[in-house]
Design a protein around this motif. Structure first.
Motif, mmCIF file in Angstrom:
data_model
loop_
_atom_site.group_PDB
_atom_site.id
_atom_site.type_symbol
_atom_site.label_atom_id
_atom_site.label_comp_id
_atom_site.label_asym_id
_atom_site.label_seq_id
_atom_site.Cartn_x
_atom_site.Cartn_y
_atom_site.Cartn_z
ATOM 1 N N ARG A 156 -12.012 -6.716 23.170
ATOM 2 C CA ARG A 156 -10.970 -7.997 23.407
ATOM 3 C C ARG A 156 -9.619 -6.861 22.628
ATOM 4 N NH1 ARG A 156 -11.268 -14.049 22.837
ATOM 5 N NH2 ARG A 156 -13.083 -12.872 22.112
ATOM 6 N N GLU A 157 -10.083 -6.257 22.398
ATOM 7 C CA GLU A 157 -8.480 -5.433 21.412
ATOM 8 C C GLU A 157 -7.827 -4.348 22.685
ATOM 9 O OE1 GLU A 157 -7.823 -1.338 18.975
ATOM 10 O OE2 GLU A 157 -8.515 -2.830 18.264
ATOM 11 N N GLU A 158 -9.226 -3.902 24.072
ATOM 12 C CA GLU A 158 -8.510 -3.462 25.093
ATOM 13 C C GLU A 158 -8.155 -3.960 26.294
ATOM 14 O OE1 GLU A 158 -12.805 -1.129 26.472
ATOM 15 O OE2 GLU A 158 -12.576 0.205 24.745
ATOM 16 N N PHE A 159 -8.780 -5.502 26.170
ATOM 17 C CA PHE A 159 -8.046 -6.007 27.008
ATOM 18 C C PHE A 159 -6.563 -6.812 26.981
ATOM 19 C CE2 PHE A 159 -7.482 -10.216 28.272
ATOM 20 C CZ PHE A 159 -7.627 -10.231 29.621
ATOM 21 N N GLU A 160 -6.445 -6.740 25.385
ATOM 22 C CA GLU A 160 -5.361 -7.142 25.286
ATOM 23 C C GLU A 160 -4.370 -5.698 25.471
ATOM 24 O OE1 GLU A 160 -3.648 -9.824 24.395
ATOM 25 O OE2 GLU A 160 -6.142 -10.882 24.599
ATOM 26 N N GLU A 161 -4.812 -4.128 25.388
ATOM 27 C CA GLU A 161 -4.193 -3.353 25.154
ATOM 28 C C GLU A 161 -3.641 -3.199 27.098
ATOM 29 O OE1 GLU A 161 -6.180 -0.149 24.084
ATOM 30 O OE2 GLU A 161 -5.517 -0.592 21.766
ATOM 31 N N ARG A 217 -3.321 -5.857 28.971
ATOM 32 C CA ARG A 217 -3.097 -6.960 29.821
ATOM 33 C C ARG A 217 -1.466 -6.728 29.376
ATOM 34 N NH1 ARG A 217 -3.769 -13.160 28.056
ATOM 35 N NH2 ARG A 217 -2.454 -12.326 26.147
ATOM 36 N N ALA A 218 -1.583 -5.981 28.173
ATOM 37 C CA ALA A 218 -0.285 -5.809 27.865
ATOM 38 C C ALA A 218 0.447 -4.409 28.735
ATOM 39 C CB ALA A 218 0.590 -5.341 26.258
#
Length: 192
Positions: A120-125, A127-128
Protein backbone atom coordinates in the motif's frame (compact mmCIF):
# COMPACT_ATOMS: atom_id res chain seq x y z
CA UNK A 1 -7.74 -81.72 44.63
CA UNK A 2 -6.09 -79.20 46.84
CA UNK A 3 -9.00 -78.87 49.22
CA UNK A 4 -8.91 -80.61 52.58
CA UNK A 5 -12.28 -82.34 51.94
CA UNK A 6 -10.85 -84.08 48.92
CA UNK A 7 -7.83 -85.22 50.90
CA UNK A 8 -10.04 -86.61 53.66
CA UNK A 9 -12.16 -88.46 51.11
CA UNK A 10 -9.13 -90.01 49.45
CA UNK A 11 -7.64 -90.91 52.83
CA UNK A 12 -10.89 -92.57 54.01
CA UNK A 13 -11.34 -94.51 50.78
CA UNK A 14 -7.69 -95.55 50.86
CA UNK A 15 -8.18 -96.78 54.44
CA UNK A 16 -11.34 -98.66 53.34
CA UNK A 17 -9.37 -100.27 50.48
CA UNK A 18 -6.65 -101.34 52.94
CA UNK A 19 -9.21 -102.72 55.39
CA UNK A 20 -11.04 -104.51 52.55
CA UNK A 21 -7.77 -106.01 51.28
CA UNK A 22 -6.93 -107.17 54.80
CA UNK A 23 -10.35 -108.79 55.20
CA UNK A 24 -10.03 -110.45 51.81
CA UNK A 25 -6.58 -111.79 52.66
CA UNK A 26 -7.75 -113.09 56.09
CA UNK A 27 -10.81 -114.68 54.47
CA UNK A 28 -8.65 -116.46 51.92
CA UNK A 29 -6.31 -117.74 54.65
CA UNK A 30 -9.13 -118.91 56.90
CA UNK A 31 -11.19 -120.19 54.03
CA UNK A 32 -14.12 -117.94 54.97
CA UNK A 33 -16.04 -117.07 51.79
CA UNK A 34 -18.30 -114.34 53.24
CA UNK A 35 -15.25 -112.55 54.62
CA UNK A 36 -13.51 -112.77 51.21
CA UNK A 37 -16.57 -111.39 49.38
CA UNK A 38 -17.11 -108.62 51.94
CA UNK A 39 -13.45 -107.61 51.88
CA UNK A 40 -13.42 -107.61 48.09
CA UNK A 41 -16.55 -105.42 47.96
CA UNK A 42 -15.05 -102.93 50.45
CA UNK A 43 -11.78 -102.87 48.46
CA UNK A 44 -13.63 -102.34 45.15
CA UNK A 45 -15.80 -99.59 46.63
CA UNK A 46 -12.72 -97.82 48.01
CA UNK A 47 -10.88 -98.05 44.71
CA UNK A 48 -13.93 -96.89 42.77
CA UNK A 49 -14.34 -93.90 45.09
CA UNK A 50 -10.64 -93.00 44.75
CA UNK A 51 -10.86 -93.29 40.98
CA UNK A 52 -14.07 -91.21 40.89
CA UNK A 53 -12.49 -88.52 43.08
CA UNK A 54 -9.43 -88.44 40.85
CA UNK A 55 -11.57 -88.26 37.69
CA UNK A 56 -13.70 -85.52 39.25
CA UNK A 57 -10.57 -83.59 40.18
CA UNK A 58 -9.18 -84.07 36.71
CA UNK A 59 -12.41 -82.88 35.07
CA UNK A 60 -13.24 -80.12 37.51
CA UNK A 61 -9.68 -78.91 38.11
CA UNK A 62 -9.48 -75.45 36.55
CA UNK A 63 -6.07 -74.46 37.80
CA UNK A 64 -4.51 -74.49 34.31
CA UNK A 65 -7.48 -72.67 32.86
CA UNK A 66 -7.30 -70.10 35.66
CA UNK A 67 -3.59 -69.63 35.08
CA UNK A 68 -4.17 -69.21 31.35
CA UNK A 69 -7.01 -66.78 32.05
CA UNK A 70 -4.85 -64.79 34.48
CA UNK A 71 -2.03 -64.64 31.90
CA UNK A 72 -4.49 -63.53 29.20
CA UNK A 73 -5.88 -60.86 31.52
CA UNK A 74 -2.36 -59.63 32.29
CA UNK A 75 -1.60 -59.46 28.55
CA UNK A 76 -4.89 -57.63 27.92
CA UNK A 77 -4.14 -55.18 30.73
CA UNK A 78 -0.64 -54.60 29.33
CA UNK A 79 -2.09 -54.12 25.84
CA UNK A 80 -4.74 -51.72 27.16
CA UNK A 81 -2.09 -49.74 29.07
CA UNK A 82 0.10 -49.60 25.97
CA UNK A 83 -2.86 -48.55 23.82
CA UNK A 84 -3.81 -45.82 26.29
CA UNK A 85 -0.20 -44.61 26.41
CA UNK A 86 -0.07 -44.53 22.60
CA UNK A 87 -3.41 -42.75 22.44
CA UNK A 88 -2.28 -40.16 24.97
CA UNK A 89 0.96 -39.70 22.99
CA UNK A 90 -1.03 -39.30 19.79
CA UNK A 91 -3.34 -36.75 21.39
CA UNK A 92 -0.31 -34.87 22.71
CA UNK A 93 1.31 -34.90 19.29
CA UNK A 94 -1.93 -33.75 17.66
CA UNK A 95 -2.22 -30.95 20.20
CA UNK A 96 1.37 -29.90 19.50
CA UNK A 97 0.68 -29.92 15.75
CA UNK A 98 -2.45 -27.82 16.28
CA UNK A 99 -0.47 -25.32 18.35
CA UNK A 100 2.28 -25.22 15.71
CA UNK A 101 -0.29 -24.68 12.94
CA UNK A 102 -1.98 -21.90 14.92
CA UNK A 103 1.40 -20.21 15.50
CA UNK A 104 2.26 -20.60 11.79
CA UNK A 105 -1.12 -19.15 10.78
CA UNK A 106 -0.54 -16.19 13.10
CA UNK A 107 2.96 -15.67 11.68
CA UNK A 108 1.65 -15.84 8.09
CA UNK A 109 -1.19 -13.43 8.91
CA UNK A 110 1.28 -10.98 10.45
CA UNK A 111 3.61 -11.24 7.45
CA UNK A 112 0.63 -10.74 5.09
CA UNK A 113 -0.42 -7.64 7.00
CA UNK A 114 3.14 -6.29 6.84
CA UNK A 115 3.37 -7.10 3.11
CA UNK A 116 -0.01 -5.48 2.46
CA UNK A 117 1.08 -2.35 4.34
CA UNK A 118 4.37 -2.26 2.37
CA UNK A 119 2.54 -2.68 -0.94
CA UNK A 120 0.00 0.00 0.00
CA UNK A 121 2.86 2.35 0.86
CA UNK A 122 4.60 1.59 -2.46
CA UNK A 123 1.31 2.12 -4.29
CA UNK A 124 0.75 5.47 -2.58
CA UNK A 125 4.32 6.53 -3.37
CA UNK A 126 3.91 5.49 -7.03
CA UNK A 127 0.56 7.28 -7.24
CA UNK A 128 2.04 10.41 -5.71
CA UNK A 129 4.99 10.25 -8.14
CA UNK A 130 2.66 9.81 -11.13
CA UNK A 131 0.42 12.65 -9.94
CA UNK A 132 3.49 14.85 -9.53
CA UNK A 133 4.73 13.95 -13.02
CA UNK A 134 1.28 14.61 -14.46
CA UNK A 135 1.13 17.97 -12.72
CA UNK A 136 4.62 18.86 -13.99
CA UNK A 137 3.66 17.81 -17.51
CA UNK A 138 0.49 19.90 -17.29
CA UNK A 139 2.48 22.87 -16.00
CA UNK A 140 5.04 22.51 -18.78
CA UNK A 141 2.25 22.29 -21.38
CA UNK A 142 0.64 25.39 -19.89
CA UNK A 143 3.94 27.30 -20.04
CA UNK A 144 4.47 26.16 -23.62
CA UNK A 145 1.01 27.46 -24.47
CA UNK A 146 -0.31 24.13 -25.58
CA UNK A 147 -3.41 24.26 -23.44
CA UNK A 148 -4.77 27.54 -24.82
CA UNK A 149 -7.88 27.42 -26.97
CA UNK A 150 -6.25 29.10 -29.93
CA UNK A 151 -3.11 26.95 -29.76
CA UNK A 152 -1.85 25.52 -32.98
CA UNK A 153 -1.96 21.78 -33.20
CA UNK A 154 1.32 20.20 -34.20
CA UNK A 155 0.83 17.09 -36.16
CA UNK A 156 3.35 14.30 -36.39
CA UNK A 157 5.06 13.33 -39.64
CA UNK A 158 3.61 10.22 -41.16
CA UNK A 159 5.41 8.10 -43.70
CA UNK A 160 3.07 7.52 -46.63
CA UNK A 161 2.66 4.09 -48.20
CA UNK A 162 3.82 3.70 -51.81
CA UNK A 163 1.17 3.97 -54.47
CA UNK A 164 -0.72 0.82 -55.10
CA UNK A 165 -1.59 -0.28 -58.67
CA UNK A 166 -5.09 0.40 -59.75
CA UNK A 167 -7.19 -2.72 -59.77
CA UNK A 168 -9.52 -1.39 -62.47
CA UNK A 169 -6.63 -1.14 -64.97
CA UNK A 170 -5.66 -4.69 -64.29
CA UNK A 171 -9.20 -5.88 -64.91
CA UNK A 172 -9.23 -4.04 -68.26
CA UNK A 173 -6.00 -5.71 -69.29
CA UNK A 174 -7.42 -9.16 -68.43
CA UNK A 175 -10.49 -8.47 -70.62
CA UNK A 176 -8.29 -7.60 -73.53
CA UNK A 177 -6.29 -10.85 -73.35
CA UNK A 178 -9.36 -13.06 -72.91
CA UNK A 179 -10.35 -15.15 -69.98
CA UNK A 180 -7.30 -16.60 -68.35
CA UNK A 181 -7.44 -19.97 -66.91
CA UNK A 182 -7.21 -19.89 -63.18
CA UNK A 183 -4.09 -21.61 -62.01
CA UNK A 184 -4.66 -24.92 -60.36
CA UNK A 185 -3.41 -25.14 -56.86
CA UNK A 186 -4.88 -28.48 -55.95
CA UNK A 187 -2.76 -31.21 -54.46
CA UNK A 188 0.29 -29.01 -54.32
CA UNK A 189 0.43 -28.52 -58.10
CA UNK A 190 1.12 -24.97 -59.19
CA UNK A 191 0.47 -24.15 -62.79
CA UNK A 192 2.48 -21.63 -64.95
Amino acid sequence: MNTSGTRVTIGATGLAAIVGSTLTGRGIITDNLPQVVGGSCITMAGLVIVVLVLIRGWIVDTTDARNALAAAQRRADDERARYQALQMGLEGEQGRLNRDMAAERARIAASLLAERARLREEFEEERARLASEAFETGAMMERAGMLKADAELVRGNLIPFPKQPDHAAERERSREHGPERERSREHGIVGP
